[in-house]
Write an enzyme that holds these catalytic residues in place. Structure first.
Site, short mmCIF file in Angstrom:
data_model
loop_
_atom_site.label_atom_id
_atom_site.label_comp_id
_atom_site.label_asym_id
_atom_site.label_seq_id
_atom_site.Cartn_x
_atom_site.Cartn_y
_atom_site.Cartn_z
N HIS A 111 1.24 -1.10 -0.38
CA HIS A 111 -0.04 0.18 0.39
C HIS A 111 0.88 0.92 -0.06
O HIS A 111 1.91 1.36 0.47
CB HIS A 111 -0.80 -0.09 1.51
CG HIS A 111 -0.01 0.19 2.57
ND1 HIS A 111 0.78 -1.08 2.92
CD2 HIS A 111 0.04 1.39 3.60
CE1 HIS A 111 0.79 -0.10 4.28
NE2 HIS A 111 0.66 0.94 3.81
N ASP A 113 0.23 4.98 1.92
CA ASP A 113 0.13 4.91 3.61
C ASP A 113 -1.12 6.33 3.24
O ASP A 113 -0.73 6.98 2.40
CB ASP A 113 0.63 6.23 4.17
CG ASP A 113 1.95 4.90 5.06
OD1 ASP A 113 1.15 3.54 5.07
OD2 ASP A 113 2.72 4.87 5.76
N HIS A 266 4.89 -0.25 0.31
CA HIS A 266 5.50 -0.76 0.80
C HIS A 266 4.38 -1.65 1.34
O HIS A 266 3.73 -2.20 1.43
CB HIS A 266 6.19 0.13 2.30
CG HIS A 266 5.54 0.52 3.40
ND1 HIS A 266 4.76 2.24 2.35
CD2 HIS A 266 4.03 0.70 4.30
CE1 HIS A 266 3.10 2.61 3.61
NE2 HIS A 266 3.78 1.30 4.40
N ARG A 281 5.63 5.57 14.14
CA ARG A 281 5.19 5.91 12.68
C ARG A 281 4.05 7.49 12.36
O ARG A 281 3.22 7.96 13.79
CB ARG A 281 3.91 4.96 11.74
CG ARG A 281 4.28 5.09 10.66
CD ARG A 281 3.22 4.61 9.65
NE ARG A 281 2.23 5.66 9.23
CZ ARG A 281 0.93 5.06 9.18
NH1 ARG A 281 0.99 3.84 8.59
NH2 ARG A 281 -0.31 5.28 8.12
C1 SIN Z 1 3.34 0.40 7.85
O1 SIN Z 1 3.06 0.02 6.83
O2 SIN Z 1 3.10 1.93 8.16
C2 SIN Z 1 4.47 -0.29 8.66
C3 SIN Z 1 5.08 -1.01 7.92
C4 SIN Z 1 6.35 -1.99 9.30
O3 SIN Z 1 5.53 -2.50 9.84
O4 SIN Z 1 7.11 -2.75 9.00
#
Ligand code: SIN
Length: 290
Positions: A111, A113, A266, A281
């Site tokens: 995805h 974000d 990602h 995050r």
């Molecule tokens: C995310 O998608 O923000 C998290 C990625 C992760 O936990 O590696």
């Protein structure tokens, strides 16, 4: 092997031998970066994923550094905010007294974000707090290169199309895997009403085109049959996450990783559930894709 780029004694950028990404060497992101910020800004445009090692900073310092790139966005699952800093979302598989302290399955699907919002995210930062012994990697796929390498017939099919992105697309499926995921209130559902975006977006600063679809949030291409939409989206998902486009980040203690959601998708690689993983995050607001 790519050449190191030196900006001044003690500050340089080392591009990875990978389809994207670079290590920023010699910067403390907790310190004022006035003289170095322009170089850093250019680096995020050039490399899309920046890795800063050994960053021993507080959540407040992470918030301050993130804000240098724009205002911050708050995730709809408020229950996973850090109590002291609402702009920090806890990504974690840890449970305390049976209750999850963070969003344990964030990133289970590829995805970008907050692509389900009318104004999605420019970029996000993750700061490692606790890392598992095994796994826990994060994978990033270069969506500029994905567009540039798309076969001609698919390029022609999607160049002028738009697609719907929905936070709820996989929510029920994720709830089945992760029963701790809360039912959403009506206010939360209203907050994540689906958004429509171009399938191919233009980076507002570099002008480069990038694919902007993902298996997590993109539900359908507009103005084509459901069957055609499914077929094209599946082809785009397969193409845009091939190994040849991916940098795999193997976390080390103190790592802070900043990625550009306009340029990459990602995925969280996952780790054994009995090994504790926690990262903080922050999510920086971008612009309406065009
Ligand atoms: C995310 O998608 O923000 C998290 C990625 C992760 O936990 O590696």
């Amino acid at each position: 092997m790519s050449a190191i780029i030196k900006f001044r004694p003690g500050f340089s950028i080392l591009p990875f031998d990978a389809p994207l990404g670079a290590e920023v060497i010699g910067l403390d992101v907790g310190a004022p970066l006035d003289d170095d910020f322009a170089a850093l800004h250019q680096a995020h445009l050039d490399h899309h994923v920046l890795v800063f090692r050994d960053q021993h900073i507080s959540p407040r310092q992470q918030v301050r550094f993130s804000r240098r790139f724009g205002p911050l966005q708050i995730h709809v699952l408020r229950q996973f905010q850090l109590a002291s800093d609402a702009e920090v979302l806890i990504i974690s598989n840890i449970r305390e007294q049976g209750r999850p302290i963070g969003l344990g399955d964030a990133g289970h699907y590829w995805h970008s974000d907050l692509s389900y919002k009318a104004v999605p995210s420019l970029g996000s930062m993750l700061h490692a707090q606790q890392l598992p012994r095994d796994g826990g990697d994060t994978l990033f796929a270069n969506q500029h290169t994905a567009w540039e390498r798309l076969p001609d017939d698919l390029r022609a099919a999607v160049r002028e199309t738009r697609a719907e992105h929905s936070y709820l697309a996989k929510y029920a499926e994720l709830q089945k895997r992760s029963p701790w995921r809360p039912n959403l209130t009506q206010a939360q559902i209203d907050e994540v009403a689906p958004a429509i975006h171009p399938v191919v977006r233009t980076h507002p600063e570099t002008g480069r085109l990038a694919l902007f679809v993902s298996e997590h949030f993109t539900t359908r291409i507009l103005d084509v049959s459901a069957q055609r939409s499914e077929q094209v989206l599946q082809a785009l998902f397969d193409h845009s996450t091939r190994d040849a486009l991916v940098y795999r980040h193997r976390w080390q203690p103190g790592d802070l990783v900043f990625w550009v959601n306009r340029s990459v998708t990602h995925l969280a690689g996952g780790c054994p559930p009995d090994q504790r993983r926690m990262l903080y995050r922050t999510t920086i607001e971008g612009d309406a894709p065009f």
